[in-house]
Design a protein around this motif. Structure first.
Motif, PDB file in Angstrom:
ATOM      1  N   GLU A  48      28.304  31.137  59.063  1.00  0.00           N
ATOM      2  CA  GLU A  48      28.067  32.578  59.275  1.00  0.00           C
ATOM      3  C   GLU A  48      29.171  33.171  60.151  1.00  0.00           C
ATOM      4  OE1 GLU A  48      23.166  32.512  59.080  1.00  0.00           O
ATOM      5  OE2 GLU A  48      24.188  32.905  60.998  1.00  0.00           O
ATOM      6  N   GLU A  49      29.513  32.419  61.184  1.00  0.00           N
ATOM      7  CA  GLU A  49      30.571  32.871  62.094  1.00  0.00           C
ATOM      8  C   GLU A  49      31.892  33.009  61.344  1.00  0.00           C
ATOM      9  OE1 GLU A  49      29.882  33.419  65.474  1.00  0.00           O
ATOM     10  OE2 GLU A  49      31.861  34.360  65.517  1.00  0.00           O
ATOM     11  N   ARG A  50      32.109  32.037  60.471  1.00  0.00           N
ATOM     12  CA  ARG A  50      33.355  32.060  59.686  1.00  0.00           C
ATOM     13  C   ARG A  50      33.469  33.365  58.895  1.00  0.00           C
ATOM     14  NH1 ARG A  50      36.943  33.424  57.625  1.00  0.00           N
ATOM     15  NH2 ARG A  50      38.292  32.543  56.010  1.00  0.00           N
ATOM     16  N   GLU A  51      32.352  33.806  58.357  1.00  0.00           N
ATOM     17  CA  GLU A  51      32.368  35.034  57.563  1.00  0.00           C
ATOM     18  C   GLU A  51      32.704  36.260  58.407  1.00  0.00           C
ATOM     19  OE1 GLU A  51      32.239  35.157  54.254  1.00  0.00           O
ATOM     20  OE2 GLU A  51      32.296  32.981  54.535  1.00  0.00           O
ATOM     21  N   GLN A  52      32.379  36.177  59.680  1.00  0.00           N
ATOM     22  CA  GLN A  52      32.597  37.325  60.569  1.00  0.00           C
ATOM     23  C   GLN A  52      34.001  37.396  61.152  1.00  0.00           C
ATOM     24  OE1 GLN A  52      30.139  39.551  60.873  1.00  0.00           O
ATOM     25  NE2 GLN A  52      28.982  38.213  59.491  1.00  0.00           N
ATOM     26  N   LEU A  53      34.750  36.309  61.030  1.00  0.00           N
ATOM     27  CA  LEU A  53      36.044  36.259  61.725  1.00  0.00           C
ATOM     28  C   LEU A  53      37.016  37.286  61.171  1.00  0.00           C
ATOM     29  CD1 LEU A  53      36.860  32.419  61.978  1.00  0.00           C
ATOM     30  CD2 LEU A  53      36.108  33.957  63.800  1.00  0.00           C
ATOM     31  N   PRO A  54      37.666  38.028  62.056  1.00  0.00           N
ATOM     32  CA  PRO A  54      38.730  38.910  61.565  1.00  0.00           C
ATOM     33  C   PRO A  54      39.888  38.066  61.033  1.00  0.00           C
ATOM     34  CG  PRO A  54      38.593  38.955  63.967  1.00  0.00           C
ATOM     35  CD  PRO A  54      37.472  38.097  63.500  1.00  0.00           C
ATOM     36  N   HIS A  55      40.473  38.518  59.953  1.00  0.00           N
ATOM     37  CA  HIS A  55      41.508  37.712  59.298  1.00  0.00           C
ATOM     38  C   HIS A  55      42.690  37.465  60.236  1.00  0.00           C
ATOM     39  CE1 HIS A  55      43.970  36.018  56.172  1.00  0.00           C
ATOM     40  NE2 HIS A  55      44.971  36.788  56.582  1.00  0.00           N
ATOM     41  N   ASP A  56      43.227  36.271  60.171  1.00  0.00           N
ATOM     42  CA  ASP A  56      44.397  35.926  60.978  1.00  0.00           C
ATOM     43  C   ASP A  56      45.433  35.290  60.045  1.00  0.00           C
ATOM     44  OD1 ASP A  56      46.286  34.786  62.672  1.00  0.00           O
ATOM     45  OD2 ASP A  56      44.805  34.281  64.214  1.00  0.00           O
ATOM     46  N   PRO A  57      46.603  35.899  59.917  1.00  0.00           N
ATOM     47  CA  PRO A  57      47.594  35.348  58.988  1.00  0.00           C
ATOM     48  C   PRO A  57      48.037  33.928  59.330  1.00  0.00           C
ATOM     49  CG  PRO A  57      48.529  37.123  60.333  1.00  0.00           C
ATOM     50  CD  PRO A  57      47.065  37.122  60.578  1.00  0.00           C
ATOM     51  N   ARG A  58      47.824  33.523  60.579  1.00  0.00           N
ATOM     52  CA  ARG A  58      48.241  32.171  60.961  1.00  0.00           C
ATOM     53  C   ARG A  58      47.399  31.097  60.292  1.00  0.00           C
ATOM     54  NH1 ARG A  58      47.920  31.981  67.211  1.00  0.00           N
ATOM     55  NH2 ARG A  58      45.970  33.043  66.741  1.00  0.00           N
ATOM     56  N   TRP A  59      46.210  31.474  59.814  1.00  0.00           N
ATOM     57  CA  TRP A  59      45.352  30.488  59.170  1.00  0.00           C
ATOM     58  C   TRP A  59      46.078  29.751  58.045  1.00  0.00           C
ATOM     59  CZ3 TRP A  59      40.593  34.203  58.402  1.00  0.00           C
ATOM     60  CH2 TRP A  59      39.918  34.339  59.631  1.00  0.00           C
ATOM     61  N   THR A  60      46.877  30.484  57.327  1.00  0.00           N
ATOM     62  CA  THR A  60      47.522  29.869  56.156  1.00  0.00           C
ATOM     63  C   THR A  60      49.044  29.833  56.255  1.00  0.00           C
ATOM     64  OG1 THR A  60      47.370  32.020  55.097  1.00  0.00           O
ATOM     65  CG2 THR A  60      45.666  30.409  54.526  1.00  0.00           C
ATOM     66  N   ALA A  61      49.598  30.482  57.268  1.00  0.00           N
ATOM     67  CA  ALA A  61      51.065  30.540  57.355  1.00  0.00           C
ATOM     68  C   ALA A  61      51.675  29.148  57.409  1.00  0.00           C
ATOM     69  CB  ALA A  61      51.480  31.351  58.577  1.00  0.00           C
ATOM     70  N   TYR A  62      50.987  28.230  58.074  1.00  0.00           N
ATOM     71  CA  TYR A  62      51.563  26.887  58.242  1.00  0.00           C
ATOM     72  C   TYR A  62      51.676  26.140  56.909  1.00  0.00           C
ATOM     73  CZ  TYR A  62      47.200  24.256  57.564  1.00  0.00           C
ATOM     74  OH  TYR A  62      46.086  23.680  57.019  1.00  0.00           O
ATOM     75  N   ILE A  63      50.871  26.549  55.945  1.00  0.00           N
ATOM     76  CA  ILE A  63      50.855  25.795  54.679  1.00  0.00           C
ATOM     77  C   ILE A  63      52.214  25.877  53.991  1.00  0.00           C
ATOM     78  CG2 ILE A  63      49.773  25.657  52.384  1.00  0.00           C
ATOM     79  CD1 ILE A  63      47.181  26.649  53.777  1.00  0.00           C
ATOM     80  N   ASP A  64      52.859  27.015  54.117  1.00  0.00           N
ATOM     81  CA  ASP A  64      54.184  27.160  53.503  1.00  0.00           C
ATOM     82  C   ASP A  64      55.204  26.210  54.124  1.00  0.00           C
ATOM     83  OD1 ASP A  64      53.144  29.126  51.952  1.00  0.00           O
ATOM     84  OD2 ASP A  64      53.785  30.761  53.273  1.00  0.00           O
ATOM     85  N   GLU A  65      54.950  25.849  55.381  1.00  0.00           N
ATOM     86  CA  GLU A  65      55.902  24.979  56.078  1.00  0.00           C
ATOM     87  C   GLU A  65      55.624  23.496  55.862  1.00  0.00           C
ATOM     88  OE1 GLU A  65      55.596  26.272  60.117  1.00  0.00           O
ATOM     89  OE2 GLU A  65      56.071  28.343  59.582  1.00  0.00           O
ATOM     90  N   LEU A  66      54.480  23.182  55.254  1.00  0.00           N
ATOM     91  CA  LEU A  66      54.119  21.771  55.097  1.00  0.00           C
ATOM     92  C   LEU A  66      55.181  20.949  54.362  1.00  0.00           C
ATOM     93  CD1 LEU A  66      50.292  21.958  54.319  1.00  0.00           C
ATOM     94  CD2 LEU A  66      51.376  21.047  56.380  1.00  0.00           C
ATOM     95  N   PRO A  67      55.743  21.474  53.273  1.00  0.00           N
ATOM     96  CA  PRO A  67      56.739  20.657  52.563  1.00  0.00           C
ATOM     97  C   PRO A  67      57.970  20.357  53.414  1.00  0.00           C
ATOM     98  CG  PRO A  67      55.993  22.479  51.201  1.00  0.00           C
ATOM     99  CD  PRO A  67      55.479  22.730  52.579  1.00  0.00           C
ATOM    100  N   ASP A  68      58.205  21.177  54.444  1.00  0.00           N
ATOM    101  CA  ASP A  68      59.400  20.954  55.277  1.00  0.00           C
ATOM    102  C   ASP A  68      59.208  19.827  56.278  1.00  0.00           C
ATOM    103  OD1 ASP A  68      60.488  23.097  53.986  1.00  0.00           O
ATOM    104  OD2 ASP A  68      59.892  24.540  55.526  1.00  0.00           O
ATOM    105  N   TYR A  69      57.931  19.484  56.522  1.00  0.00           N
ATOM    106  CA  TYR A  69      57.718  18.449  57.527  1.00  0.00           C
ATOM    107  C   TYR A  69      58.078  17.085  56.968  1.00  0.00           C
ATOM    108  CZ  TYR A  69      55.915  15.104  60.730  1.00  0.00           C
ATOM    109  OH  TYR A  69      55.845  14.033  61.585  1.00  0.00           O
ATOM    110  N   ASP A  70      58.974  16.419  57.623  1.00  0.00           N
ATOM    111  CA  ASP A  70      59.369  15.091  57.170  1.00  0.00           C
ATOM    112  C   ASP A  70      60.031  14.377  58.338  1.00  0.00           C
ATOM    113  OD1 ASP A  70      59.743  12.968  55.549  1.00  0.00           O
ATOM    114  OD2 ASP A  70      61.571  13.740  54.594  1.00  0.00           O
ATOM    115  N   GLU A  71      59.579  13.176  58.623  1.00  0.00           N
ATOM    116  CA  GLU A  71      60.218  12.379  59.663  1.00  0.00           C
ATOM    117  C   GLU A  71      61.224  11.462  58.978  1.00  0.00           C
ATOM    118  OE1 GLU A  71      58.233  10.617  63.577  1.00  0.00           O
ATOM    119  OE2 GLU A  71      57.851   9.370  61.837  1.00  0.00           O
ATOM    120  N   LYS A  72      62.457  11.635  59.313  1.00  0.00           N
ATOM    121  CA  LYS A  72      63.501  10.905  58.574  1.00  0.00           C
ATOM    122  C   LYS A  72      63.941   9.664  59.342  1.00  0.00           C
ATOM    123  CE  LYS A  72      65.272  14.273  55.470  1.00  0.00           C
ATOM    124  NZ  LYS A  72      64.258  15.274  55.733  1.00  0.00           N
TER     125      LYS A  72
END
Lengths: 203, 752
Positions: B310-334
């Motif tokens: 229920e709380e989740r439904e009330q949360l004001p949207h935050d772009p950070r929730w999904t922004a990190y997903i675009d960066e996931l492919p860049d993460y790599d320990e070489k």
């Protein structure tokens, strides 16, 4: 705390280590009880002694530490050499040459307590011809020749006053990433009692 | 030599602006506390949230075995209730998921030497702790850490603590996928988040790459995530099984499943919703029942789930929730070096072979291995930490991680380099074999430094190491994987509940004297993320614990069924039988007969409980509004400093900011989502406190509220420079009015 425009011997973190004569006699565990007794009997004058920390399990480590309010005393084994280290912590008790004399005096007194501690049966004795000076303050005392040159006169004067002659050599023994450390080689090796006698106030 | 300045000057170009600002603020708060202008309780929680912890004897008293002795520190304001300013303390340094770079490791080495007792202590939650640190040194320590990207923010106190994760993430053969970038995203999202500032107690999150290994320990965490994948429309979708309400402490709780699959997109918002429910409904008065596990138990997992969603439904949207997903492919320990297999031949020394057998684990990437540096009691000297940094640079680059078993691992070692790596580690006494075996024991600090410690867990573990250390992985394979863990008290920082042989410190009386004891807990499950908790059996004098270990392990070897685990064996053996088997070891000889029983391991003083203190683990319960009001006071103080320095523009700007902060703090008592936007703050403040006349003064009416409105309308920096002094004074009056309103809220209850 900031350290505006101060030199290496204005640091609170000046340390002097005196090495034991014979490493074979060292049983670090017994020093835990000795240091606890120093606390309860208040044997270190002019120190607020707080606690004992045991690091005998750490190779080449701080050994047994006696934690005080403004300083630490270690019976440590850094670089595989056992010895008594006095190490100032926060608030310099003296500066320049007096800082060296103060640290040396405190190390000598603590080493003398060990030499004379009844529980240790006279097994611990210290050489005074080799002394290590460390300044644990990378801001004021980076590990480099320039720092050594900046303190040379004060160290030589402090040693000369106590030993009656200048040290035979001072040498930087730390690499750049380590705390600044100087090996002081003296021409003679007076006993702790003799040196402390020279420090006793006149009259 | 050049004259030196300060660490603040020296590092100013290397410290991220926000981190630097936070540290400056903390230093100002210290100054204010020293002047007696901040309440000690509030200051305690403030410093705890910067990782600045108390330590044993910081109440100014110490028992030396015969009497309680006063420690005559200088007379300063306290740094918290019953906590002397000058008493040495502990600094906890958060290392998210245990990941360290070589440069960071170098700095930790330096800090341990310059400010502590030359030791970096690795904790069971992938932190580093420095002990015997003076509070005055902590801002500089924090600056030196910040310069290499480490913050101590929220390392203690009632906040989200270090986010832990498997040290093998990304290289493990059994993981679903690498959880590292998700742990990083959650860390970034939650650090300083407004929704995690008002907890009654701390919250510890953990990530695991799989369900069956131990290393993530999700089952014993407040919130935990186990990596999972599923197929949707022919596409593999990543997510997590989301757990909540686990915990150790006096009464351990298994974590419950909140949802069997949370997607990448929902990971952060669902966690945020959990935080909000915990902040809103979690216990605030009774610290002993304030962890989320008690809330989950009280409500039941189904009701808790319902509230969270229920709380989740009330949360004001935050772009950070999904922004990190675009960066996931860049993460790599070489890897630093190419993969070359190890040539196994007869030339290897017995020492290398013993180390290789227990301390090296092949990665899923062929040709690479993870090497574990086994640290005794989690301790490493400054010299050793520096050596680890240099060795890492030579062999693996920045692929260093701390483990929850108080060790350090080097990842991405090209297998052909293992003999050279072993030699390099051996040269600095870091090549002891037996990692992650019965010979690799764990302990919290216990009575060595912790105020809550009852018995000497480190002393016990040092002694047990002498007894089992020679097993080096076990002459019998059945013993090899057993874990021994000890805690100084029931709070379980040593994680004894999830070990095969666990111990926690207690005391018992014999003949009018106290005797240190350990409660024996047998058969906990380390695997499966700390899968189940051990069986508490009976209290045994500390000095008999080595005999407990010997008897129990001997019995296990003699009577175990084929392939029977220790956990299964204890289960079969049963509590009654175990107690009977160990009963004789509960006996304590009279003091006159054997006084050694009346002292603890590694501490010759006669045992006492008089040093037992008020723990700071629980932090201070300080409402969010008080933090806001405190910040506004600090800002007005800084405005005054600008004024004194003749910088009128900055004085005015800071005075305006102070008023906004105070107004925002009040608004947050009923509307948590108010943003930092000045227009938003003023609008909400006007509606909720001015138009309702709740901010009105009995005599001055709307005068103080108008200070804010007028300054806001002028853009915060209007008027002539000479008006700065008036503006600072107005800000001071506004803040005082805000405090009065807050006091009224406190006595009348929160307004509707």
């Amino acid at each position: 705390m900031s350290a505006e425009g101060l030199g290496p011997l204005e640091s609170a973190e000046v340390s002097i280590k005196l090495f034991v004569d014979d490493h074979a006699v060292v049983r670090p565990h017994e020093l835990i009880a000795v240091f606890h007794r120093w606390i309860s009997e208040g044997l270190l004058e002019d120190e607020l002694t707080i606690d004992v920390a045991n690091y005998e399990h750490v190779p080449q480590g701080p050994g047994i530490a006696l934690i005080c309010d403004k300083s630490h005393y270690y019976f440590d084994v850094r670089h595989n050499r056992w010895g008594l280290r006095y190490r100032g912590r926060r608030e310099a008790r003296a500066t320049g040459k007096d800082a060296v004399t103060d640290a040396l005096t405190r190390a000598l007194k603590a080493a003398a307590l060990l030499e004379n501690d009844p529980a240790l049966e006279g097994r611990y004795t210290f050489r005074t011809d080799q002394v290590e000076l460390v300044i644990y303050d990378r801001l004021r005392a980076p590990s480099e020749e320039a720092t050594l040159e900046a303190i040379r006169v004060d160290v030589e004067a402090a040693i000369a006053e106590l030993y009656g002659e200048a040290p035979r050599s001072l040498g930087l023994v730390s690499v750049p990433k380590e705390p600044f450390a100087v090996a002081i080689e003296n021409a003679s090796s007076p006993s702790l009692g003799e040196l402390l006698g020279r420090l006793a106030p006149a009259g | 030599m050049e004259a030196v300045g300060s660490w603040q000057d020296k590092l100013k170009d290397r410290i991220p602006e926000e981190l630097g600002r936070e540290i400056d603020i903390f230093e100002t708060q210290m100054k204010l506390r020293r002047r007696g202008e901040v309440d000690e309780r509030l200051f305690a929680e403030t410093r705890l949230r910067r990782g600045v912890y108390g330590q044993r004897y910081d109440n100014g008293h110490r028992h030396d075995g015969t009497q309680n002795r006063e420690l005559a520190y200088r007379d300063h304001p306290t740094k918290g209730p019953e906590t002397v300013w000058d008493a040495p303390g502990m600094l906890r340094i958060k290392i998210p998921y245990g990941k360290l770079t070589a440069d960071q490791t170098d700095v930790l080495a330096e800090l341990s030497e310059d400010y502590a007792d030359h030791i970096s202590h690795v904790t069971t939650r992938q932190d580093i702790q420095l002990h015997f640190v003076h509070i005055d040194d902590t801002p500089d320590i924090q600056r030196r850490l910040a310069a290499v990207g480490i913050t101590t923010r929220e390392a203690c106190g009632n906040s989200v603590r270090n986010i832990t994760a498997c040290h093998l993430s990304g290289v493990c053969k059994t993981e679903e996928f690498d959880v590292t970038p998700y742990a990083e995203a959650l860390k970034e999202f939650l650090l300083g988040h407004p929704d995690v500032q008002d907890f009654g107690r701390k919250m510890k999150p953990a990530f695991s790459g799989c369900a069956h290994e131990a290393c993530g320990l999700v089952n014993m965490h407040d919130v935990g995530y186990i990596a999972k994948t599923r197929e949707v429309d022919g596409q593999v979708q990543r997510g997590f099984e989301f757990y909540v309400g686990g915990g150790l402490g006096a009464i351990p709780h298994d974590a419950k499943v909140l949802t069997e699959f949370v997607t990448e997109e929902e990971l952060l918002p669902l966690t945020q919703a959990v935080c909000r429910v915990f902040a809103r409904l979690g216990e605030k008065e009774n610290r002993g029942r304030a962890r989320i596990k008690f809330l989950v138990a009280k409500l039941g997992i189904e009701e808790f789930k319902k509230l969270v969603f229920e709380e989740r439904e009330q949360l004001p949207h935050d772009p950070r929730w999904t922004a990190y997903i675009d960066e996931l492919p860049d993460y790599d320990e070489k890897p630093l070096r190419p993969p070359v297999p190890l040539q196994v031949n007869g030339e290897h020394t017995p020492e290398f072979k013993a180390w290789y057998e227990t301390n090296v684990r092949a990665q899923r990437q062929e040709g690479y291995a993870v090497a574990t540096i086994k640290l005794p009691l989690g301790d490493a000297t400054g010299d050793q930490m520096r050596a680890i940094a240099d060795i890492a640079r030579e062999f693996v680059g920045d692929a260093i991680r701390l483990t929850v078993e108080q060790n350090i691992v080097l990842r991405w070692v090209s297998e052909a380099d293992l003999p050279a790596l072993f030699e390099a580690l051996a040269a600095v006494d870091l090549a002891a074999p037996g990692a992650e075996t019965i010979a690799d024991l764990t302990s919290c600090p216990g009575t060595d430094t912790c105020k809550l410690g009852i018995a000497a867990s480190r002393g016990l573990v040092a002694e047990l190491t002498n007894h089992v250390g020679h097993l080096n992985g076990g002459t019998d394979p059945a013993l090899k994987g057993l874990r021994i863990k000890a805690s100084g008290c029931f709070n379980s920082c040593g994680q004894h509940h999830v070990s095969d042989l666990g111990f926690y410190g207690i005391s018992r009386k014999k003949g009018g004297r106290l005797v240190p004891h350990f409660q024996v807990v047998l058969g906990g499950k380390w695997m499966e993320n700390g899968g189940s908790f051990g069986l508490p059996t009976l209290a045994i004098p500390s000095k008999n614990i080595p005999e407990v270990v010997k008897r129990v392990t001997d019995r296990f070897l003699q009577e175990r069924n084929e392939n029977e685990t220790f956990h299964e064996f204890i289960d079969r053996w049963g509590k009654v039988e175990v107690k009977a088997f160990l009963q004789d070891l509960t006996e304590v000889p009279a003091f006159e007969e054997d006084p050694s029983f009346y002292s603890d391991w590694g501490d010759p003083r006669v045992f006492t409980m008089e040093d037992y203190g008020e723990g700071e683990c629980a932090g201070e319960i300080v409402p969010l509004v008080e933090f806001g009001l405190q910040s506004s006071e600090r800002e007005v103080f800084e405005a005054q400093l600008y004024l004194d320095a003749g910088d009128m523009d900055r004085a005015k700007a800071m005075a305006y900011k102070a008023m906004l902060t105070a107004a925002q703090a009040l608004v947050k008592t009923e509307y948590l989502d108010v943003t930092d936007d000045p227009d938003h703050i003023v609008t909400e403040f006007r509606t909720r406190f001015h138009e309702t006349k709740r901010f009105h003064d009995k005599f001055a009416g709307a005068k103080f509220a108008n200070y804010l409105f007028q300054t806001h309308e002028s853009g915060g920096n209007g008027g002539r420079p000479e008006q700065a002094r008036d503006q600072v004074q107005e800000a001071q009056l506004f803040i005082e009015a805000a405090y009065k309103v807050y006091e009224r809220i406190g006595t009348q209850g929160a307004p509707a």
